[in-house]
Design an enzyme around this catalytic site. Structure first.
Site: not given
Ligand code: NAD
Length: 366
Positions: A159, A238, A313
């Site tokens: 997102t 979204k 965010k």
């Molecule tokens: P998260 O923070 O748990 O996971 C992100 C991952 O990206 C982490 O494992 C981190 O180590 C990795 N990362 C960061 N920088 C990196 C890089 N340069 N190279 C490689 N890996 C890297 O986040 P999440 O909850 O999994 O969410 C991911 C996306 O999905 C976000 O944009 C969030 O807004 C969206 N989202 C989340 C949810 C939810 O319920 N968690 C629901 C819908 C959408």
């Protein structure tokens, strides 16, 4: 065509955790030319194995043909090692058509560039716009990628704001690196694990083949796929959805708090709302009052679920995108204040913890 219908007889494949990998791959000559259906012996990339990405990558690995390779990358090395171990342990038991005893190929890449060099389809699931920009800078900074049998498709499920998404798409398209599609998701960690996510994506409708290819990839990790329009419309949709979610969550918490203070039974109140016009996802599925919905985070001290910081965010990005298009969002400043105060008092919790914040505020006001 389903993934299982294009399965090859499984070759012996190896799991490798090394940065440069040793998996046995089918020779390029056996590959098929561009097609909207799944190719055999293809290589897939997944960058960002967090709360969402880890489960999505697991589902992807389980649904792609057993002879395909998945290349993963995350800055947290422990998470990629865990993924490899779990895939090794699961083996091919769940993969249709795969011969027992063989292993599924998962490679760990040292960086995002290595993922993109090897993979035809690359999925990203990263926290914020800056992470997406960093990853794509890493992919593009060393010049053109080696050509593969199929045009590269980058699907970003994060997102982020439409302006950042368009900036990255532009960099990919003008350098002829491939196609970039924004495909954020809804359904949370539970949906990611169950493979029941909803995706909303933005991709040029001029290419029907592109749209079909995107759909076929997303349906391996979700149940519903919405093509919203041109590139950038997925993240716009979204943010519009999550703006409603942000407001509904606060309204539900306030109304439940109000009703309970008036002496109403919380469960009866929620049941009535859920069959009336106040019904919404926070009232029905994620009710913020402990004990009303057994599976909701409220029942486990607001652990797991959708963190307050992610809600903040999404609100911030919605406000930013609204400002860019000159659109007023009257409720946004109030909602932002509520979530700021909620997070300060309850760091790291599901966003429905706003109810506990309101409860404590009500107690203090007495
Ligand atoms: P998260 O923070 O748990 O996971 C992100 C991952 O990206 C982490 O494992 C981190 O180590 C990795 N990362 C960061 N920088 C990196 C890089 N340069 N190279 C490689 N890996 C890297 O986040 P999440 O909850 O999994 O969410 C991911 C996306 O999905 C976000 O944009 C969030 O807004 C969206 N989202 C989340 C949810 C939810 O319920 N968690 C629901 C819908 C959408």
């Amino acid at each position: 065509m389903s993934a299982s219908s294009v399965l090859l007889p499984l070759r012996r494949l190896s799991l490798s955790t090394a940065a440069s990998t040793s998996s046995i791959r089918a020779p390029a000559s056996t590959r098929r030319a561009f097609s909207t259906t799944l190719r055999r012996d293809a290589t897939w990339g997944f960058i960002g194995l967090g709360q969402m990405g880890y489960a999505m990558a697991k589902n992807l690995r389980a649904k792609i043909p057993a002879s395909d390779t998945l290349v993963i990358c995350d800055v947290r090395k422990e998470i990629t090692s865990k993924f490899v171990e779990e895939t090794r342990a699961a083996g091919v038991a769940d993969v249709p058509g795969a011969a027992p005893g063989n292993v599924l190929s998962v490679e760990v890449a040292a960086n995002a560039r290595e993922v993109a060099e090897k993979s035809e389809t690359i999925i990203t699931s990263l926290p914020e716009p800056k992470h997406i920009k960093d990853v794509f800078h890493c992919i593009l900074k060393r010049g053109p990628l080696p050509q593969l049998a199929q045009e590269r498709l980058f699907i970003d499920t994060s997102t982020i704001d439409p302006a950042s998404s368009k900036e990255v798409a532009n960099a990919i398209h003008t350098t002829l690196t491939g196609r970039f599609v924004d495909a954020p998701m809804s359904g949370g960690v539970v949906g990611a694990r169950a493979g029941t996510l909803s995706f909303m994506f933005g991709a040029s409708s001029k290419s029907g083949a592109l749209v079909e290819r995107v759909k076929s990839v997303l349906l391996m990790m979700g149940q519903k796929v919405w093509h919203m329009g041109e590139q950038g419309t997925g993240v716009s949709a979204k943010l519009a959805n999550n703006y409603i979610l942000a407001i509904n969550n606060i309204a539900t918490a306030e109304a439940m708090n109000l009703g309970i203070r008036w002496g109403l039974n919380p469960k009866t109140l929620a049941d009535m709302i859920n069959s009336s016009t106040g019904r919404c996802w926070p009232s029905e599925i994620n009710n913020p009052v402990p004990g009303v919905v057994a599976t909701a985070p409220a029942g486990r001290d607001y652990e797991g679920g959708f963190g307050v910081s992610l809600m903040k965010k999404d609100l911030r990005l919605a406000v930013l995108a609204a400002q860019e298009s000159g659109t007023p969002l009257e409720l946004a400043p109030v909602a932002q204040r509520v979530y700021d105060a909620t997070e300060e008092a309850n760091p790291g919790k599901d966003f429905s913890v706003v109810y506990r914040y309101l409860l404590e505020k009500s107690d203090k006001a007495q």
